[in-house]
Design a protein around this motif. Structure first.
Motif, PDB file in Angstrom:
ATOM      1  N   ASP A 280       0.901  -1.249   0.190  1.00 33.24           N
ATOM      2  CA  ASP A 280       0.002  -0.155  -0.156  1.00 33.24           C
ATOM      3  C   ASP A 280       0.769   1.316   0.030  1.00 33.24           C
ATOM      4  O   ASP A 280       0.478   2.405   0.175  1.00 33.24           O
ATOM      5  CB  ASP A 280      -0.921  -0.057   1.204  1.00 33.24           C
ATOM      6  CG  ASP A 280      -1.863  -0.996   1.228  1.00 33.24           C
ATOM      7  OD1 ASP A 280      -2.558  -1.305   0.101  1.00 33.24           O
ATOM      8  OD2 ASP A 280      -2.245  -1.557   2.229  1.00 33.24           O
ATOM      9  N   GLY A 281       2.321   0.859  -0.006  1.00 30.33           N
ATOM     10  CA  GLY A 281       3.055   2.305  -0.012  1.00 30.33           C
ATOM     11  C   GLY A 281       3.362   2.920   1.290  1.00 30.33           C
ATOM     12  O   GLY A 281       3.912   3.851   1.383  1.00 30.33           O
TER      13      GLY A 281
ATOM     14  N   VAL B 211       7.604  -6.736  -4.922  1.00 35.42           N
ATOM     15  CA  VAL B 211       8.228  -5.864  -4.105  1.00 35.42           C
ATOM     16  C   VAL B 211       7.808  -4.372  -4.650  1.00 35.42           C
ATOM     17  O   VAL B 211       7.948  -4.104  -5.707  1.00 35.42           O
ATOM     18  CB  VAL B 211       9.688  -6.249  -4.406  1.00 35.42           C
ATOM     19  CG1 VAL B 211      10.324  -4.821  -3.686  1.00 35.42           C
ATOM     20  CG2 VAL B 211      10.113  -7.395  -3.785  1.00 35.42           C
ATOM     21  N   ASN B 212       7.213  -3.553  -3.728  1.00 34.80           N
ATOM     22  CA  ASN B 212       6.727  -2.458  -4.009  1.00 34.80           C
ATOM     23  C   ASN B 212       7.930  -1.411  -3.734  1.00 34.80           C
ATOM     24  O   ASN B 212       8.306  -0.779  -2.733  1.00 34.80           O
ATOM     25  CB  ASN B 212       5.817  -1.872  -3.089  1.00 34.80           C
ATOM     26  CG  ASN B 212       5.037  -0.613  -3.523  1.00 34.80           C
ATOM     27  OD1 ASN B 212       5.240  -0.070  -4.887  1.00 34.80           O
ATOM     28  ND2 ASN B 212       4.023  -0.219  -2.665  1.00 34.80           N
ATOM     29  N   TYR B 213       8.578  -1.091  -4.735  1.00 34.49           N
ATOM     30  CA  TYR B 213       9.894  -0.032  -4.729  1.00 34.49           C
ATOM     31  C   TYR B 213       9.426   1.549  -4.367  1.00 34.49           C
ATOM     32  O   TYR B 213       9.988   2.208  -3.860  1.00 34.49           O
ATOM     33  CB  TYR B 213      10.905  -0.125  -5.866  1.00 34.49           C
ATOM     34  CG  TYR B 213      11.596  -1.223  -5.657  1.00 34.49           C
ATOM     35  CD1 TYR B 213      13.031  -1.253  -5.390  1.00 34.49           C
ATOM     36  CD2 TYR B 213      11.152  -2.460  -6.232  1.00 34.49           C
ATOM     37  CE1 TYR B 213      13.640  -2.423  -5.461  1.00 34.49           C
ATOM     38  CE2 TYR B 213      11.997  -3.800  -6.367  1.00 34.49           C
ATOM     39  CZ  TYR B 213      13.287  -3.378  -5.938  1.00 34.49           C
ATOM     40  OH  TYR B 213      14.332  -4.532  -5.927  1.00 34.49           O
ATOM     41  N   THR B 214       8.468   1.680  -5.000  1.00 37.86           N
ATOM     42  CA  THR B 214       7.815   2.759  -5.033  1.00 37.86           C
ATOM     43  C   THR B 214       8.714   4.130  -5.756  1.00 37.86           C
ATOM     44  O   THR B 214       9.872   3.785  -5.958  1.00 37.86           O
ATOM     45  CB  THR B 214       7.371   3.387  -3.799  1.00 37.86           C
ATOM     46  OG1 THR B 214       8.390   4.054  -2.995  1.00 37.86           O
ATOM     47  CG2 THR B 214       6.611   2.331  -2.997  1.00 37.86           C
ATOM     48  N   ALA B 215       8.178   5.360  -5.880  1.00 38.52           N
ATOM     49  CA  ALA B 215       9.076   6.179  -6.457  1.00 38.52           C
ATOM     50  C   ALA B 215       9.885   6.920  -5.465  1.00 38.52           C
ATOM     51  O   ALA B 215      10.761   7.700  -5.738  1.00 38.52           O
ATOM     52  CB  ALA B 215       8.086   7.384  -6.847  1.00 38.52           C
ATOM     53  N   ASP B 216       9.717   6.567  -4.104  1.00 36.68           N
ATOM     54  CA  ASP B 216      10.914   6.752  -2.817  1.00 36.68           C
ATOM     55  C   ASP B 216      11.831   6.147  -2.539  1.00 36.68           C
ATOM     56  O   ASP B 216      12.351   6.253  -1.399  1.00 36.68           O
ATOM     57  CB  ASP B 216       9.803   7.462  -1.913  1.00 36.68           C
ATOM     58  CG  ASP B 216       8.916   8.632  -2.220  1.00 36.68           C
ATOM     59  OD1 ASP B 216       9.225   9.525  -2.687  1.00 36.68           O
ATOM     60  OD2 ASP B 216       7.739   8.726  -1.888  1.00 36.68           O
ATOM     61  N   TYR B 217      11.935   4.892  -3.272  1.00 33.14           N
ATOM     62  CA  TYR B 217      12.966   4.040  -2.916  1.00 33.14           C
ATOM     63  C   TYR B 217      14.206   4.796  -2.505  1.00 33.14           C
ATOM     64  O   TYR B 217      14.927   4.266  -1.655  1.00 33.14           O
ATOM     65  CB  TYR B 217      13.122   3.102  -4.146  1.00 33.14           C
ATOM     66  CG  TYR B 217      14.234   2.054  -3.703  1.00 33.14           C
ATOM     67  CD1 TYR B 217      14.116   0.867  -2.660  1.00 33.14           C
ATOM     68  CD2 TYR B 217      15.318   1.703  -4.601  1.00 33.14           C
ATOM     69  CE1 TYR B 217      15.187   0.188  -2.721  1.00 33.14           C
ATOM     70  CE2 TYR B 217      16.409   1.090  -4.466  1.00 33.14           C
ATOM     71  CZ  TYR B 217      16.255   0.237  -3.641  1.00 33.14           C
ATOM     72  OH  TYR B 217      17.298  -0.642  -3.473  1.00 33.14           O
TER      73      TYR B 217
ATOM     74  N   LEU C 157      11.633   9.109   6.851  1.00 36.22           N
ATOM     75  CA  LEU C 157      11.216   8.818   5.412  1.00 36.22           C
ATOM     76  C   LEU C 157       9.476   9.223   5.282  1.00 36.22           C
ATOM     77  O   LEU C 157       9.293   9.833   4.348  1.00 36.22           O
ATOM     78  CB  LEU C 157      11.301   7.419   5.195  1.00 36.22           C
ATOM     79  CG  LEU C 157      10.849   6.924   3.778  1.00 36.22           C
ATOM     80  CD1 LEU C 157      11.637   7.503   2.658  1.00 36.22           C
ATOM     81  CD2 LEU C 157      10.895   5.330   3.719  1.00 36.22           C
ATOM     82  N   ALA C 158       8.752   9.000   6.464  1.00 37.10           N
ATOM     83  CA  ALA C 158       7.651   9.564   6.381  1.00 37.10           C
ATOM     84  C   ALA C 158       7.563  11.012   6.323  1.00 37.10           C
ATOM     85  O   ALA C 158       6.604  11.696   5.627  1.00 37.10           O
ATOM     86  CB  ALA C 158       6.871   8.968   7.578  1.00 37.10           C
ATOM     87  N   ARG C 159       8.234  11.786   7.082  1.00 40.19           N
ATOM     88  CA  ARG C 159       8.342  13.072   7.019  1.00 40.19           C
ATOM     89  C   ARG C 159       8.545  13.583   5.496  1.00 40.19           C
ATOM     90  O   ARG C 159       8.014  14.619   4.977  1.00 40.19           O
ATOM     91  CB  ARG C 159       9.360  13.709   7.927  1.00 40.19           C
ATOM     92  CG  ARG C 159       9.408  15.393   8.086  1.00 40.19           C
ATOM     93  CD  ARG C 159      10.298  15.831   8.943  1.00 40.19           C
ATOM     94  NE  ARG C 159      11.697  15.474   8.106  1.00 40.19           N
ATOM     95  CZ  ARG C 159      12.115  16.516   7.162  1.00 40.19           C
ATOM     96  NH1 ARG C 159      11.350  17.495   6.705  1.00 40.19           N
ATOM     97  NH2 ARG C 159      13.162  16.206   6.345  1.00 40.19           N
TER      98      ARG C 159
ATOM     99  N   ARG D 210       4.211  10.050   3.365  1.00 45.39           N
ATOM    100  CA  ARG D 210       3.646   8.436   3.274  1.00 45.39           C
ATOM    101  C   ARG D 210       3.505   8.127   4.839  1.00 45.39           C
ATOM    102  O   ARG D 210       3.994   8.778   5.897  1.00 45.39           O
ATOM    103  CB  ARG D 210       4.583   7.641   2.696  1.00 45.39           C
ATOM    104  CG  ARG D 210       4.921   7.746   1.245  1.00 45.39           C
ATOM    105  CD  ARG D 210       5.777   6.520   0.842  1.00 45.39           C
ATOM    106  NE  ARG D 210       6.159   6.614  -0.474  1.00 45.39           N
ATOM    107  CZ  ARG D 210       5.470   6.334  -1.828  1.00 45.39           C
ATOM    108  NH1 ARG D 210       4.331   5.493  -1.101  1.00 45.39           N
ATOM    109  NH2 ARG D 210       5.766   6.391  -2.823  1.00 45.39           N
ATOM    110  N   LYS D 211       2.534   7.391   4.960  1.00 46.44           N
ATOM    111  CA  LYS D 211       1.978   6.797   6.298  1.00 46.44           C
ATOM    112  C   LYS D 211       3.013   5.870   6.574  1.00 46.44           C
ATOM    113  O   LYS D 211       3.584   5.156   5.821  1.00 46.44           O
ATOM    114  CB  LYS D 211       0.647   6.414   6.444  1.00 46.44           C
ATOM    115  CG  LYS D 211      -0.194   7.507   6.251  1.00 46.44           C
ATOM    116  CD  LYS D 211      -1.861   7.041   6.323  1.00 46.44           C
ATOM    117  CE  LYS D 211      -2.984   7.934   5.863  1.00 46.44           C
ATOM    118  NZ  LYS D 211      -4.135   7.497   6.094  1.00 46.44           N
TER     119      LYS D 211
END
Length: 462
Positions: A247-248, A414-420, A452-454, A458-459
């Motif tokens: 879910d990111g 595996v969810n790398y996301t754009a923030d990997y 990382l959340a800051r 992301r939650k």
């Protein structure tokens, strides 16, 4: 380990640092690349996603890849043209890491100058998709979904996270490996194949160090290179975890993360971890010196060992890594690459015809494997005898079958996301604090997750 550590098919000796551009936010990224010169190719229009499917059997298309993979794609063209004479294919070796800057620049410019077919690493794909909507074509309408079950487990979820849109097609899949010096283990009186968990392996490492002087393994302790957390990431994936959940949400402080970092701290505190700061050249130097008894690297690293220490033929073996928890998984697909089609291509259908020919035909993948040892994601390719041959270098082992077993094992996407890239920087910083300052894993990972959340908005999952 992701695709962004030194790729096995690069021809130079330098490790590519490949995540820097995606560390910036989307707006900053586009602004920062606005002044870059763009190379004009035949395929794409000016706005991402504004291309045309065109004729699947006619068109002039350009393919971007790098070094070894580019050479293998180029070698496929004559046979491809016998089956599809109306499509003219030009394969360009952009180089690695130059290709990442060039693709990013083209996407930031709305697709201007991009090739029709793009070779993309697993760690870059989600960033491109999220930050440049329409920059890559949806391959589902072109017929990609009929190949959904053809690839190693977990990979379809990587290229099609929502199960509908298909952003690329898997090309190669590298599983985590446990390459080891059998002669050192024998000298220490340790049966490497009997090690079921990493806790057992740490105890074996103490015996190895005492009787042979070799460290168990090496890590880039000060994180001098972006890929210093490769081993940590392997330990995470062996637990079915990653930096983000599906879910990111941020999971840097998960129990699995703490367990992985605690194992690393335990090894280091026992004097079992050598320092590989300095990157690829340091790794190769340690390999030649026999500094470490184990190299926990993916499928492709076997070829590097054979190339770099040919005199050690027969001394090396390979197996899948021990489980993190007894009875847990020993298989993890730790990096992969893909072929995508530019959204602004004027010949998307023809580009897809080439992608499909290269990646879904066993004969194509077998030829590529024979040429450069690129482990295919296409499972049907492994029916060929080349993947079942004994290796004299690895003591007669059928090395290909060992990694084939890993690809057949259950493997979550595996969810790398754009923030990997942001996550990776925070993880390597946390690891360095543990290795160099004795910090507690739970504390540094909790701080990393909060930061990382800051940074990303992301939650956190906890």
């Amino acid at each position: 380990m992701t695709d962004s550590d030194r790729h096995p098919h690069d021809t130079d000796s330098r490790p590519p640092a490949r995540r820097d551009l995606l560390r910036m936010g989307g707006g900053a990224l586009a602004a920062g690349l606005g002044g870059l010169a763009l190379t004009a190719c035949t395929g794409t229009g000016a706005d991402g996603g504004g291309g045309d499917d065109g004729d699947p059997e006619k068109g002039r298309i350009t393919v971007w890849s790098w070094q070894g993979p580019a050479a293998e794609l180029k070698a496929l063209v004559p046979d491809f043209n016998k089956a599809h004479p109306g499509i003219q294919v030009t394969v360009e070796d952009i180089g690695n890491p130059a290709i990442w800057e060039k693709i990013t620049a083209g996407l930031a410019a709305g697709g201007q100058g991009l090739a029709d077919v793009l070779h993309i690493g697993v760690d870059y794909l989600p960033g491109y998709v999220e930050r440049f909507p329409g920059g890559l074509a949806d391959l589902a309408p072109l017929g990609a979904t009929r190949h959904k079950d053809a690839f190693a487990q977990g990979l379809w979820g990587t290229v099609s996270p929502d199960g509908t849109r298909v952003n690329a097609l898997p090309w190669e899949a590298n599983s985590g490996g446990f390459y080891y010096r059998a002669d050192l283990f024998e000298k220490a009186g340790v049966d490497a194949d009997a090690l079921q968990t990493w806790d057992e392996t740490i105890e074996a490492g103490k015996t190895l160090k005492a009787k042979t002087g070799a460290h168990l393994l090496g890590i880039d302790k000060p994180a001098s290179q972006p890929d210093a957390a490769n081993f940590f990431q392997l330990l995470l994936q062996l637990q079915g975890a990653f930096y983000f959940d599906l879910d990111g949400r941020v999971t840097l402080d998960s129990p699995e993360s703490v367990k992985a970092m605690t194992l690393i701290k335990t090894m280091n505190d026992a004097g079992l971890v050598s320092d590989l700061s300095g990157g690829w050249n340091t790794l190769i130097s340690s390999l030649k010196k026999g500094t470490n008894a184990v190299v926990p690297y993916p499928t492709w690293f076997g070829g590097v060992i054979e190339e770099q220490v040919p005199a050690e033929a027969g001394r090396w073996r390979v197996r899948l890594p021990p489980a993190v928890r007894r009875g847990g998984p020993t298989a993890a697909t730790v990096n992969s690459t893909h072929l995508a089609v530019a959204g602004g291509s004027r010949h998307r259908a023809a580009a897809w015809t080439f992608v499909e020919y290269a990646l879904t035909r066993p004969a194509s993948q077998v030829r590529i494997y024979r040429g450069k040892g690129i482990a295919p994601a296409l499972m049907k390719a492994y029916d060929d005898s080349v993947f079942h041959e004994r290796s004299a270098f690895f003591g007669g082992q059928r090395k290909g079958e060992i990694f084939l077993a890993a690809l057949k094992a259950p493997s979550p996407p595996v969810n790398y996301t754009a923030d990997y890239a942001r996550a990776l920087r925070l993880v390597t910083d946390a690891q360095s604090k543990v290795l160099l300052k004795g910090a507690e894993p739970a504390a540094v990972l909790r701080d990393a997750a909060a930061e990382l959340a800051r940074q990303t908005g992301r939650k956190t999952a906890r």
